[in-house]
Design an enzyme around this catalytic site. Structure first.
Site, PDB file in Angstrom:
ATOM      1  N   THR A   1      27.554-103.394  73.319  1.00 59.43           N
ATOM      2  CA  THR A   1      28.595-103.361  72.182  1.00 59.43           C
ATOM      3  C   THR A   1      27.782-102.396  71.106  1.00 59.43           C
ATOM      4  OG1 THR A   1      27.957-105.261  71.127  1.00 59.43           O
ATOM      5  CG2 THR A   1      29.796-105.433  72.578  1.00 59.43           C
TER       6      THR A   1
ATOM      7  N   HIS B   1      27.549-112.292  82.048  1.00 55.00           N
ATOM      8  CA  HIS B   1      27.156-111.258  81.198  1.00 55.00           C
ATOM      9  C   HIS B   1      26.007-110.283  81.675  1.00 55.00           C
ATOM     10  CE1 HIS B   1      29.582-111.813  77.645  1.00 55.00           C
ATOM     11  NE2 HIS B   1      29.717-112.940  78.022  1.00 55.00           N
TER      12      HIS B   1
ATOM     13  N   LYS C   1      18.361-103.005  68.962  1.00 57.75           N
ATOM     14  CA  LYS C   1      18.977-103.940  70.012  1.00 57.75           C
ATOM     15  C   LYS C   1      17.708-104.979  70.243  1.00 57.75           C
ATOM     16  CE  LYS C   1      20.266-100.639  72.640  1.00 57.75           C
ATOM     17  NZ  LYS C   1      21.419-101.079  73.102  1.00 57.75           N
ATOM     18  N   ARG C   2      17.958-106.058  71.025  1.00 59.73           N
ATOM     19  CA  ARG C   2      17.078-106.881  71.623  1.00 59.73           C
ATOM     20  C   ARG C   2      15.739-106.161  72.346  1.00 59.73           C
ATOM     21  NH1 ARG C   2      17.134-110.063  76.452  1.00 59.73           N
ATOM     22  NH2 ARG C   2      19.319-109.421  76.502  1.00 59.73           N
TER      23      ARG C   2
ATOM     24  N   LYS D   1      29.619 -99.608  68.485  1.00 63.94           N
ATOM     25  CA  LYS D   1      29.598 -99.465  67.029  1.00 63.94           C
ATOM     26  C   LYS D   1      29.164 -98.380  66.562  1.00 63.94           C
ATOM     27  CE  LYS D   1      29.120-104.616  67.355  1.00 63.94           C
ATOM     28  NZ  LYS D   1      27.877-105.286  67.624  1.00 63.94           N
TER      29      LYS D   1
ATOM     30  N   LYS E   1      15.735-102.379  78.328  1.00 62.93           N
ATOM     31  CA  LYS E   1      16.072-101.276  77.201  1.00 62.93           C
ATOM     32  C   LYS E   1      15.367-100.126  76.992  1.00 62.93           C
ATOM     33  CE  LYS E   1      18.886-105.626  75.383  1.00 62.93           C
ATOM     34  NZ  LYS E   1      20.312-104.861  75.661  1.00 62.93           N
TER      35      LYS E   1
END
Length: 838
Positions: A671, A372, A563-564, A675, A569
């Protein structure tokens, strides 16, 4: 009770089908309120009504659950076991009602009592069994396995305390225990008949048996019991109900009594506490030796109980383990369950007395491994000293696996010592440690990445040596999401509009959404689409007002990054762009600005200082901008605390713009991007993870792509990236950073954000924020320009949803079933007297 009477009783149960009409649901609800909850009309509270409703639904799951498991057993089918340390299941009540097909009837049944299913569902806590994408993906996969009627079962840990509850205090993240089991969980069934002894510590004794074979006994161990808890996973209106089995740690009776019988009551209690702490908390702090040991204990506890259970289940119908590859497929969700390879070999060799070569021949076809991440911090390394102390026999087995593997590759690649060192399971320097990813690859017959780009990167970079050796092992399985939860359940307005327009087949075949494309240019359909989005935004605006006390304009662009919180990110780049807009307005209040509401949500790891500082920055920026009369009507900034599945279900339907702006080459898939696209948001993003495949599906004109790609990131770093050089060519960014340096958003502590400046300018800007910043701002100008043309924006929104079919987890799971697991659909056999859902 005699056997004939038992059979008669069971016949009555099997023929008493639990009806799902309004009256039957009301009768069940009332009975559970009185006989399960022990409540009267005078004492009933909202929580009692929720639990009674949950038991009504559970009753209707039970029959199908039993029929499903009995069919799998009777037919002795091959099953897949999905091993994951995380399962973010979300709320079970609404999902079960949807998949059972009784949601409308339950709503009508509760309405007569003045109750709402929606209100009762909000009482249910999210099952605290995961942190982020890994756990949510696992939950989507379970849903798809059940919907595709594949014989599959999840295995994990029943954490008493999941990922922490996040509170924002003075702009800072604070962590509170997430006690999701405080009042029980009505959807789980405890299985006391399935308990297994888990061993730790001790020593290994070697001896020769009567046949002269070398044997090993693992002796003098400390023992913990693993107790099974089962949660039903219903497929979509198809009678299949699969299972996720979670393990909780319990102390052994022997350990407690030994202390108690010598009068040491305190010692007995301490032993119980020390044993049961294994399943107490998700991801214990592991930057100290005790925390690292607890983390390893969790992983072995989980895999040992699981492997013992799988073998027990197999032997009920099969006389030996020699045909296990024909009946068992085990998927390792990341490296956390990789010890199961060593555990299965231990049982084969030490317990089943199978020779090593035959045991290995059985083992490899059973396992498959999903990687992952490309990030070294997430590729587990366990110190040899720790393994030697905690799991001495498993360390021996890992050494033997590695010894035989290295002997093999030395023949294939003679005189390539560097390659041998890279491929070895044992890392020698700087600390002697076990590389769990290498163990997972060597012990599995298939290895997959989770997007096309990610798979290519692991083949060419991360695991290039292994790919050279075994190119046939490596495969790509792009992640997916379940449209049942993330559209049908989360966004009923849009789901209804779509079903009224193209029918309901999309619920089980997401490619059916392609039928929406001809409607993209239909003005009346576009207006209906816009109305749905506006109503969803109004709902989220009410939530923001209630939770944060901030009024936002639902007609503004909802620009969302959830998100985290992590540097890669790049929530930080988003914030810098917000500060750029803020400066524009302050310098020229008449400058036309497309009104935007910037929404952030996500948790930072408790020990991740920089991520927590970014959360503080977001909240400080929000405080200043939202209270500035010159800016607050043009831009608002909101941080929604305690991101979880149920909150996500409110956010995704309201999004206009989806921020997927990670540094290229660092996001394996994502993901959340899927969405958002499913719910009609347009994406601004880098060519990273699944963004690339979303771009391919929706078309270049219907997505906003900016920044460096993965190859350019690598080349720039290799050639000597200097962020100051980029800064010198961007006076706007210079001025934005100057605001942080001058303490404009941290008057109470002027140098509060100095670490951010240092990281960006003087410590290499590892995540290329400075390099991509101008491209990001330019792309955001295109976003603003298009948003002013709502008709065109809506067309692109519809096209995004129409072309999201590839990203259903149904497609992903079907690929796993066909190409990795070798499992086939099995339709449950419904007992006579029961009704099938189809």
């Amino acid at each position: 009770m005699g056997r004939d009477k038992i059979e008669k009783l069971w016949s009555l149960i099997e023929n008493n089908y639990l009806a799902s009409d309004k009256e039957a649901l009301q009768d069940s609800f009332a009975r559970h309120l009185e006989y399960t909850q022990s409540k009267t009309r005078y004492t009933t509270e909202a929580f009692d009504s929720y639990k009674s409703c949950a038991h009504v639904v559970r009753d209707r799951l039970m029959e199908r659950w039993n029929d499903t498991n009995q069919t799998y057993f009777n037919d002795n089918v091959k099953r897949v076991y999905y091993l994951s340390l995380e399962f973010l299941l979300g709320r079970a009540l609404s999902n079960a009602l949807l998949n059972l097909g009784i949601l409308p009837e339950m709503e009508r049944a509760l309405a007569d009592f003045g109750l709402s299913h929606t209100d009762l569902s909000e009482i249910e806590p999210d099952a605290g069994l995961g942190n982020g994408g890994l756990g949510r993906l696992a939950a989507c996969f379970l849903d798809s396995m059940a919907t595709l009627q594949l014989p599959g079962e999840g295995y994990g840990i029943r954490y008493d305390y999941g990922i922490f509850e996040q509170k924002i205090v003075n702009g800072y993240q604070t962590e509170l225990p997430e006690n999701w089991l405080r009042y029980g969980y009505p959807f789980e069934i405890i299985r006391p008949e399935y308990q297994y002894t888990i061993h730790f510590y001790g020593n290994v004794s070697q001896y020769q048996d009567d046949q002269g074979s070398l044997r090993n006994d693992w002796l003098n161990t400390e023992k913990v019991m693993a107790l099974a808890h089962d949660i039903p996973i219903p497929g979509y209106q198809n009678d299949t109900v699969n299972t996720v089995r979670l393990w909780s740690a319990k102390s052994t009776r022997e350990f407690e009594l030994a202390e108690f019988n010598i009068g040491d009551y305190v010692g007995a209690v301490e032993g119980k506490i020390n044993s049961e702490i294994i399943s107490s908390v998700l991801y214990p702090k592991d930057d100290i030796p005790a925390g690292k040991e607890l983390r390893l204990k969790q992983e072995y506890f989980f895999v040992s109980a699981t492997i013992q259970d799988i073998i027990r289940r197999h032997k009920v119908k099969n006389p030996s383990v020699l045909n296990m590859p024909d009946k068992v497929a085990i998927q390792l969700n990341d490296t956390h369950p990789a010890l199961s390879i060593a555990e299965l070999m231990r049982i084969f060799v030490d317990v089943e007395k199978i020779g090593w070569d035959k045991a290995w021949e059985l083992c490899v076809p059973i396992f498959a491994y999903t990687n992952h991440t490309m990030m070294s911090e997430a590729l587990e390394l366990w110190p040899v000293d720790l393994l030697s102390n905690l799991l001495p026999r498993h360390l021996q087995i890992i050494y033997e696996i590695n010894h035989r593997f290295l002997n093999n590759i030395r023949q294939i690649y003679p005189n390539e010592e560097d390659k041998h060192k890279r491929m070895s399971i044992v890392q020698e320097l700087p600390q002697k440690a076990i590389r769990m990813a290498n163990l997972a690859i060597i012990g599995s017959h298939k290895v997959n990445g989770v997007s096309h780009l990610h798979t290519e990167l692991i083949k060419q970079k991360l695991f290039a040596d292994f790919h050279d050796l075994w190119p046939e092992k490596f495969t790509s399985k792009t992640n997916g999401i379940t449209q049942r939860r993330w559209l049908k359940l989360a966004n009923p307005r849009l789901a209804g509009l779509i079903s009224d327009t193209v029918g309901e087949n999309w619920i089980t075949d997401l490619y059916e959404l392609e039928k929406l494309e001809p409607y993209a240019a239909d003005a009346s359909f576009g207006e209906a689409w816009q109305k749905v989005k506006l109503e969803n935004k109004k709902d989220l605006a009410l939530y923001i007002k209630k939770q944060n006390g901030i009024e936002v304009n639902p007609y503004s662009m909802f620009d969302i990054q959830i998100k985290r919180i992590h540097e890669y990110k790049r929530q930080l780049m988003n914030v810098l762009h917000i500060l750029h807009l803020y400066r524009q307005i302050k310098n020229n209040p008449t400058t036309p600005i497309v009104p935007r509401t910037f929404i952030f949500s996500g948790k930072a790891a408790p020990g991740y200082y920089m991520a927590k500082l970014i959360i503080k920055l977001i909240n400080d920026v929000a405080l200043k901008i939202n209270n500035d009369p010159e800016t607050r009507d043009k831009i608002k900034v909101v941080f929604l605390a305690n991101y979880c599945v149920s909150l996500a279900q409110q956010i995704f339907p309201a999004a206009d713009l989806s921020e997927q702006i990670s540094t290229a080459g660092m996001e394996a898939s994502g993901t959340g991007n899927m969405k958002f696209t499913l719910n009609g948001a347009l994406t601004i993003g880098t060519l990273d993870g699944a963004n690339i495949e979303i771009k391919e599906e929706v078309g270049d004109d219907n997505i906003f792509i900016f920044g460096l790609d993965a190859d350019q990131v690598r080349d720039l770093k290799t050639s000597g990236y200097n962020p100051l050089g980029y800064l010198n060519h961007s006076p706007e960014l210079h001025d934005v950073l100057r605001m942080l340096v001058d303490g404009e958003f941290s008057a109470h502590k002027e140098d509060l954000y100095k670490p951010i400046i240092e990281s960006l300018l003087y410590q290499g800007d590892n995540y290329m924020v400075i390099a991509d910043y101008q491209s990001y701002c330019n792309c955001q100008q295109k976003v603003a320009s298009l948003f002013q043309n709502q008709a065109m924006w809506t067309q692109k929104s519809i096209i995004n949803t129409a072309h999201v079919g590839k990203f259903s987890s149904d497609r992903t799971i079907q690929e796993y079933a066909d190409e990795v697991w070798g499992v086939k659909p099995v339709k449950p056999k419904i007992k006579q007297g029961r009704k099938s859902m189809k």
